[in-house]
Design an enzyme around this catalytic site. Structure first.
Site, PDB file in Angstrom:
ATOM      1  N   GLU A   1      -1.360  -7.486  -0.145  1.00 55.37           N
ATOM      2  CA  GLU A   1      -2.249  -8.560   0.330  1.00 55.37           C
ATOM      3  C   GLU A   1      -3.198  -7.943   1.342  1.00 55.37           C
ATOM      4  OE1 GLU A   1      -2.316 -11.497  -1.210  1.00 55.37           O
ATOM      5  OE2 GLU A   1      -0.876 -10.426  -2.444  1.00 55.37           O
TER       6      GLU A   1
ATOM      7  N   CYS B   1      -6.885 -12.925   8.425  1.00 57.35           N
ATOM      8  CA  CYS B   1      -7.469 -12.573   7.121  1.00 57.35           C
ATOM      9  C   CYS B   1      -8.241 -13.767   6.571  1.00 57.35           C
ATOM     10  CB  CYS B   1      -6.372 -12.156   6.162  1.00 57.35           C
ATOM     11  SG  CYS B   1      -5.090 -13.390   6.002  1.00 57.35           S
TER      12      CYS B   1
HETATM   13  P1  NAP Z   1      -3.708  -1.772   8.364  1.00 54.41           P
HETATM   14  O1  NAP Z   1      -4.371  -0.882   9.301  1.00 54.41           O
HETATM   15  O2  NAP Z   1      -3.969  -1.612   6.914  1.00 54.41           O
HETATM   16  O3  NAP Z   1      -2.128  -1.624   8.646  1.00 54.41           O
HETATM   17  C1  NAP Z   1      -1.185  -2.424   7.971  1.00 54.41           C
HETATM   18  C2  NAP Z   1       0.137  -1.696   7.939  1.00 54.41           C
HETATM   19  O4  NAP Z   1       0.016  -0.537   7.141  1.00 54.41           O
HETATM   20  C3  NAP Z   1       0.606  -1.239   9.312  1.00 54.41           C
HETATM   21  O5  NAP Z   1       1.990  -1.404   9.396  1.00 54.41           O
HETATM   22  C4  NAP Z   1       0.235   0.235   9.299  1.00 54.41           C
HETATM   23  O6  NAP Z   1       1.016   1.009  10.163  1.00 54.41           O
HETATM   24  C5  NAP Z   1       0.535   0.577   7.855  1.00 54.41           C
HETATM   25  N1  NAP Z   1      -0.083   1.808   7.369  1.00 54.41           N
HETATM   26  C6  NAP Z   1      -1.161   2.478   7.837  1.00 54.41           C
HETATM   27  N2  NAP Z   1      -1.417   3.557   7.080  1.00 54.41           N
HETATM   28  C7  NAP Z   1      -0.469   3.597   6.108  1.00 54.41           C
HETATM   29  C8  NAP Z   1      -0.190   4.448   5.020  1.00 54.41           C
HETATM   30  N3  NAP Z   1      -0.924   5.533   4.745  1.00 54.41           N
HETATM   31  N4  NAP Z   1       0.864   4.165   4.226  1.00 54.41           N
HETATM   32  C9  NAP Z   1       1.633   3.087   4.449  1.00 54.41           C
HETATM   33  N5  NAP Z   1       1.416   2.232   5.480  1.00 54.41           N
HETATM   34  C10 NAP Z   1       0.380   2.484   6.292  1.00 54.41           C
HETATM   35  O7  NAP Z   1      -3.998  -3.312   8.694  1.00 54.41           O
HETATM   36  P2  NAP Z   1      -3.856  -4.050  10.093  1.00 54.41           P
HETATM   37  O8  NAP Z   1      -4.949  -3.606  10.988  1.00 54.41           O
HETATM   38  O9  NAP Z   1      -2.456  -3.952  10.575  1.00 54.41           O
HETATM   39  O10 NAP Z   1      -4.074  -5.573   9.687  1.00 54.41           O
HETATM   40  C11 NAP Z   1      -5.334  -6.136   9.539  1.00 54.41           C
HETATM   41  C12 NAP Z   1      -5.698  -6.226   8.069  1.00 54.41           C
HETATM   42  O11 NAP Z   1      -4.707  -6.982   7.389  1.00 54.41           O
HETATM   43  C13 NAP Z   1      -7.005  -6.962   7.830  1.00 54.41           C
HETATM   44  O12 NAP Z   1      -7.706  -6.305   6.811  1.00 54.41           O
HETATM   45  C14 NAP Z   1      -6.549  -8.337   7.360  1.00 54.41           C
HETATM   46  O13 NAP Z   1      -7.483  -9.033   6.564  1.00 54.41           O
HETATM   47  C15 NAP Z   1      -5.325  -7.974   6.578  1.00 54.41           C
HETATM   48  N6  NAP Z   1      -4.428  -9.121   6.432  1.00 54.41           N
HETATM   49  C16 NAP Z   1      -4.326  -9.685   5.190  1.00 54.41           C
HETATM   50  C17 NAP Z   1      -3.514 -10.789   5.009  1.00 54.41           C
HETATM   51  C18 NAP Z   1      -3.388 -11.429   3.659  1.00 54.41           C
HETATM   52  O14 NAP Z   1      -2.503 -12.250   3.470  1.00 54.41           O
HETATM   53  N7  NAP Z   1      -4.239 -11.103   2.712  1.00 54.41           N
HETATM   54  C19 NAP Z   1      -2.795 -11.305   6.079  1.00 54.41           C
HETATM   55  C20 NAP Z   1      -2.913 -10.693   7.326  1.00 54.41           C
HETATM   56  C21 NAP Z   1      -3.735  -9.591   7.496  1.00 54.41           C
HETATM   57  P3  NAP Z   1       0.385   1.575  11.538  1.00 54.41           P
HETATM   58  O15 NAP Z   1       0.128   0.384  12.380  1.00 54.41           O
HETATM   59  O16 NAP Z   1       1.443   2.464  12.054  1.00 54.41           O
HETATM   60  O17 NAP Z   1      -0.887   2.313  11.170  1.00 54.41           O
END
Ligand code: NAP
Length: 525
Positions: A287, A321
């Site tokens: 997601e 999001c």
């Molecule tokens: P993110 O930077 O993509 O990080 C999400 C998760 O992925 C974190 O736990 C992060 O860990 C981990 N991660 C980072 N690099 C990775 C890799 N190479 N392999 C596996 N995992 C990895 O996103 P965010 O900043 O936390 O969240 C914001 C984003 O989430 C926005 O784009 C928002 O729209 C989206 N979102 C979507 C929904 C939905 O339902 N569609 C809901 C909520 C949020 P680290 O923190 O250690 O880097």
């Protein structure tokens, strides 16, 4: 004893003195424990790794929320091995028992409601109302999923034939890697993790490095609820360091991810490669981001629309999001609408999340703030900035609510997810044009339409291509069971979290058929 029908948890009324007092007490209690060191939890054991990292309070970055273990691939390997071994026993746990664990966790969350909210106020800068809503959603997800476990354990409807007895069972998949974001650090984390184990899987939980303390609260609750060790293994540490390893591991059966498009697509790609010894095609539920539109039609109630856009764009500083990041406004009411929107937005109070009067708290960290300010600079070139545009204050990670108007539909700030309190306004020539602009995006998560015209509503219902479409209300605030949530296109795999399809993503269906011996025909006469 019968399970009562699921009902959505009401939000806390902070106009009541008693609730304000409880929140103040919870904030003080949590503050007194900030800064301590937390371990990994692997098979129930507390494990320290070589290096640690800090979680900061974005309202006051000098305040350390906690010290966390920076897991390496060594601990990641151990976590997967433990989850793998535990799956051999956990998968046989009867549905009734798994459901009861869910209900116990939900009850513990109800008891700790204010304290859980306080952790999010400190760790990710949610204001009181947003933090409370996050806990309410977490309670609902866990509670709803407990009922789903029971529902899917019932006899499943199949077409009957006289020669066979047939049965369809939903069985668990195996070891799942759960990777949630920081922006709903309790609700999304609890929902993704709980559904995974409640369906009979075991889990390696890799929380966001911006919200490990909140993850730790969840893990403590499930331990208190009596969930056996090894069913959920908590692995804190940078996604960039251990993410690829976890995703690529041949014993990983599925990955449940919520976060950015960039990371989600990377996970999808890595998971598609078959590693030596891997027996299955990995399942990826991803997601991802949004660039959510709100259409304001010429026949809209403009006050309601201005209020809805304001709340959707600036609630939790635009870090949802589902946040409205594109207001698409009919040219005939464009100026009047903007006047009302600006007037309302000017009244929003920016400040530390712990202050009950704050509407706009900080963004999650300094890096996010710098990125948002860069987008605002780009917006000054791509449109006309009519409100905000600056960092607020000098200490925390605060950005003023910002409105940039007269933006071209193809501009960068009209296409890329900014994830901060920045609203792009685009002028539409008519309703058809507005729908085209709304769909002119690689994302397709949420969207709203403000109009009083029912024909236009049914037109938009058919044509606006988003997973969650709302009329005459904000684009945020999906409720569990009421608005199953998930997006189209680059917003993800449309998992419909909080709905009746979600359980299926964590299971596989096994069909069992047995021949019924033919009865000899009864002798005549
Ligand atoms: P993110 O930077 O993509 O990080 C999400 C998760 O992925 C974190 O736990 C992060 O860990 C981990 N991660 C980072 N690099 C990775 C890799 N190479 N392999 C596996 N995992 C990895 O996103 P965010 O900043 O936390 O969240 C914001 C984003 O989430 C926005 O784009 C928002 O729209 C989206 N979102 C979507 C929904 C939905 O339902 N569609 C809901 C909520 C949020 P680290 O923190 O250690 O880097």
């Amino acid at each position: 004893m019968g399970i009562p029908e699921f009902a959505v948890t009401p939000f806390t009324d902070f106009s009541k003195e008693e609730n304000r007092r409880k929140m103040e007490e919870a904030i003080a209690k949590v503050e007194s424990t900030l800064g301590r060191e937390w371990s990994l939890v692997l098979g129930g054991e507390r494990v320290r790794s070589k290096d640690q990292f800090l979680s900061h309070n974005p309202s006051d970055p000098n305040q350390i929320v906690g010290v966390f273990q920076k897991a390496t691939t060594t601990e990641a390997e151990r976590a997967i091995q433990i989850a793998d071994r535990t799956f051999d026993t956990w998968k046989w746990t009867p549905a009734e028992e798994r459901a009861q664990f869910c209900f116990r966790v939900a009850n513990l969350m109800r008891e700790r409601r204010f304290e859980l909210a306080a952790w999010m106020i400190f760790e990710v800068g949610k204001n009181w109302v947003e933090a409370d809503a996050d806990v309410a959603e977490a309670i609902d997800l866990v509670d709803f999923y407990g009922r789903e476990v029971l529902r899917y354990a019932e006899e499943q409807p199949l077409v009957r034939i006289p020669t066979e007895r047939n049965e369809l069972r939903y069985i668990p998949l195996g070891v799942g890697i759960i990777i949630p974001p920081w922006n709903f650090p309790l609700a999304i984390l609890s929902g993704m993790t709980t559904m995974a184990w409640a369906a009979g899987n075991t889990v390696v939980l890799k929380p966001s490095s911006d919200a490990p303390a909140t993850a730790k609260q969840y893990v403590q609750l499930i331990e208190e609820a009596g969930l056996p060790p090894g069913v959920v293994n908590l692995l804190t540490g940078p996604g960039s360091g251990i993410g690829d390893f976890l995703v690529a591991h041949p014993h990983t059966r599925f990955i449940s991810f919520t976060g950015s498009k960039t990371v989600g697509l990377r996970i999808n790609e890595i998971a598609s490669r078959i590693e030596p010894g891997q027996l299955w095609i990995k399942r990826v539920v991803a997601e991802m981001g949004g660039k959510d539109p709100i259409i304001v039609d010429s026949e809209a109630d403009l006050d309601a629309a201005a209020q809805g856009v304001m709340v959707s764009a600036f609630g939790y500083s635009g870090q949802k999001c589902s946040a409205c990041s594109r207001a698409i406004v009919d040219t005939s009411i464009y100026d009047t609408f903007l006047e009302r929107l600006v007037e309302k937005t000017k009244r929003l109070k920016v400040g530390p999340a712990r202050d009950p009067e704050t509407y706009i708290g900080p963004v999650v960290n300094m890096g996010a703030m710098a990125k948002i300010l860069d987008y605002i600079d780009m917006g000054r070139r791509e449109g006309r900035l009519i409100l905000g545009g600056n960092r607020a204050g000098e200490h925390g990670c605060f950005v003023e609510p910002t409105i940039i108007v007269d933006v071209d539909r193809k501009a960068t700030i009209a296409q890329e997810e900014i994830f901060g309190p920045v609203l792009t306004v685009i002028r539409a020539q008519d309703f058809r044009d507005a729908i085209n602009i709304a769909n002119d995006s690689e994302y397709g998560l949420t969207g709203s339409v403000y109009t009083r015209n029912r024909d236009k509503m049914s037109w938009a219902a058919d044509e606006v291509h988003v997973g969650n479409l709302y009329f005459n209300r904000k684009s945020t605030g999906a409720l569990v069971g009421v608005h199953p949530f998930g997006g189209f296109n680059m917003s993800g795999t449309d998992s419909k979290a909080g709905g009746r399809d979600y359980y299926l993503l964590f299971t596989q269906a096994k069909c069992i058929s047995e021949v019924v011996p033919v009865q000899p025909a009864a002798a005549k006469g």
